[in-house]
Write a protein that holds these residues in place. Structure first.
Motif, mmCIF file in Angstrom:
data_model
loop_
_atom_site.group_PDB
_atom_site.id
_atom_site.type_symbol
_atom_site.label_atom_id
_atom_site.label_comp_id
_atom_site.label_asym_id
_atom_site.label_seq_id
_atom_site.Cartn_x
_atom_site.Cartn_y
_atom_site.Cartn_z
ATOM 1 N N HIS A 69 0.788 -1.247 -0.200
ATOM 2 C CA HIS A 69 -0.019 -0.030 0.071
ATOM 3 C C HIS A 69 0.906 1.124 -0.040
ATOM 4 C CE1 HIS A 69 -3.865 1.935 1.753
ATOM 5 N NE2 HIS A 69 -2.910 3.076 1.334
ATOM 6 N N HIS A 71 1.521 5.263 -2.190
ATOM 7 C CA HIS A 71 1.061 6.295 -3.047
ATOM 8 C C HIS A 71 2.189 7.051 -3.597
ATOM 9 C CE1 HIS A 71 -3.360 6.138 -1.069
ATOM 10 N NE2 HIS A 71 -2.653 5.680 -0.244
ATOM 11 N N LYS A 133 -0.320 3.306 -6.194
ATOM 12 C CA LYS A 133 -1.624 4.003 -6.267
ATOM 13 C C LYS A 133 -1.558 5.119 -7.355
ATOM 14 C CE LYS A 133 -3.313 2.107 -1.961
ATOM 15 N NZ LYS A 133 -3.762 1.051 -2.461
ATOM 16 N N HIS A 226 -9.761 1.533 0.943
ATOM 17 C CA HIS A 226 -9.209 2.324 2.113
ATOM 18 C C HIS A 226 -10.553 2.327 2.967
ATOM 19 C CE1 HIS A 226 -5.724 3.740 -0.384
ATOM 20 N NE2 HIS A 226 -5.674 4.487 0.533
ATOM 21 N N HIS A 249 -6.217 0.083 6.470
ATOM 22 C CA HIS A 249 -6.489 0.828 7.496
ATOM 23 C C HIS A 249 -6.962 -0.064 8.842
ATOM 24 C CE1 HIS A 249 -4.618 4.539 6.024
ATOM 25 N NE2 HIS A 249 -5.511 4.405 5.172
ATOM 26 N N ASP A 311 1.846 3.035 3.682
ATOM 27 C CA ASP A 311 0.808 4.002 3.304
ATOM 28 C C ASP A 311 1.692 5.057 2.649
ATOM 29 O OD1 ASP A 311 -1.367 5.230 2.589
ATOM 30 O OD2 ASP A 311 -1.807 5.774 4.682
#
Ligand SMILES: [Zn+2]
Length: 398
Positions: A69, A71, A133, A226, A249, A311
């Protein structure tokens, strides 16, 4: 490229589950690599012949981290927002729009360079597989180019056009969902393996989330969500209902959410295609927003498969470090060091429904980390210390 023997390994984490030990730890081991794959694992006393050799010097060796995960396609940073938050302002997710503006204004080359820098930073810290992502473009063209660039760095690309409703659609979210499900998905899908939605108050409600995930599934994408980060909500159960590979999460869970995740669990992913929904915990987000951590013990005790990921993003968790997440998971979420290391390697692989990474068994990809430590325990025991001595990715030393 020839064969490569890594020998004199004091402690080898294989994640083969042998003898009821999920980590499958072997002492005094050696590992042979051929054609980028693990070809043999066994005792260091009887090493097979090889063209080249790396002496691990009695150190611990484990599978490369699988960060499921992240970004990474964005421009700018939000250090000032972080400082304000540390001075007492709450996190709402609204800052995503700041990054959207910077990302739209950036050139392809700038975005590519930013991803390359973060990917290299991750590799230095032992991450050999990363999911990337989109979600900071939020136009048809910007989401497509974000995924096109992400696909230059990983197979696990995720279309997150439903990250937040962009400012220009603020009073007509239905229209934005139509855009995401229509032309944006069509432009993004050729570069994406997964579809994801930020299902949260202030982002996308359950009906919008369901519509977007269903469109993505119909286009051949796997589902991730998410969910339940900022408060209780329907995201986790929606994910389980749709057969999501992972719900991410999981900070605010009801008993029904935990039951749904536990009910989805099968342990058969080690031997065949997995069908369960993994709970991916992202403690860097709680750290960076000074929020309560998810209750990992409750999930583990219920039999839920748990993964850890960074994340990595410029707003709520600007860390690329899986060792940091392991340390947080142990100290703040009451995971044992063994559970945390498993979650950061095999757990991440399960969250991406991959059986070729996250383990060191014959046939798996030769992605491994040699620590500057005698045991994996040091990842939590010595937080913040650069313990990654060497990384091999596809069998190649980096
Ligand atoms: Zn995220």
């Amino acid at each position: 490229m020839g064969s490569l023997l890594v020998d004199n390994i004091g402690e080898l984490v294989t994640n083969d589950g042998r003898g009821g030990d999920p980590l499958g730890v072997r002492r005094d081991a050696a590992l042979l690599i051929e054609d980028g794959q693990v070809a043999w694992v066994g005792p260091a006393r009887y090493p097979p012949a090889a063209d080249r050799r790396i002496d691990a010097g009695g150190a611990a060796v484990l599978p490369g981290f699988v960060d499921s995960h992240a970004h990474l396609v964005f421009a700018g940073d939000r250090a000032a927002e972080f400082a304000a938050r540390m001075a007492g302002e709450p996190y709402t997710g609204g800052g995503i729009r700041t990054t959207v503006g910077a990302t739209r204004a950036a050139s392809d080359d700038d975005l590519r360079a930013a991803v390359r820098r973060l990917r290299a930073e991750m590799l230095r810290q032992g991450t050999t597989t990363v999911e990337i992502k989109s979600g900071y473009g939020l136009t048809v063209a910007d989401e497509a180019r974000s995924l096109r660039i992400a696909a230059e760095f990983t197979e696990d690309t995720t279309f997150l056009g439903a990250h937040v409703v962009p400012a220009e659609y603020a009073d007509r979210p239905d229209d934005y969902v139509g855009l995401v499900c229509g032309p944006m998905l069509a432009a993004a899908a050729p570069y994406a393996r997964w579809v994801d939605v930020f299902c949260e108050r202030g982002a996308f409600d359950v009906d919008h989330a369901r519509a977007i995930l269903a469109c993505g599934q119909a286009a051949g994408l796997g589902v991730r969500v998410h969910a339940n980060q900022l408060g209780p909500g329907p995201g986790v159960q929606l994910g389980v209902e749709l057969g999501a590979a992972s719900v991410d999460h999981c900070t605010h869970l009801s008993d029904a959410d935990v039951d749904a995740l536990a009910g989805s669990t099968t342990t058969e992913w080690l031997s065949g295609p997995p069908t369960n929904t993994v709970a991916t915990l992202l403690p860097g987000a709680e750290f960076s927003t000074r929020s309560p951590y998810p209750d990992a013990r409750r999930l583990l005790d219920a039999g839920v498969t748990v993964a850890l990921a960074t994340d990595c993003n410029p707003g709520s968790s600007y860390t690329s470090s899986m060792p940091f997440c392991v340390a947080l998971a142990v100290r703040e979420m009451r995971m044992t060091p063994a559970e945390a290391v498993w979650a950061a390697t095999a757990g991440g692989a399960a969250a991406l429904r991959r059986t070729d990474v996250g383990r060191l068994t014959p046939g798996s990809r030769a992605d491994l980390v040699i620590l500057d430590a005698p045991t994996y325990l040091h990842l939590a025991y010595r937080p913040g210390v650069p313990l990654i001595r060497q990384v091999l990715h596809n069998g190649v030393p980096r």
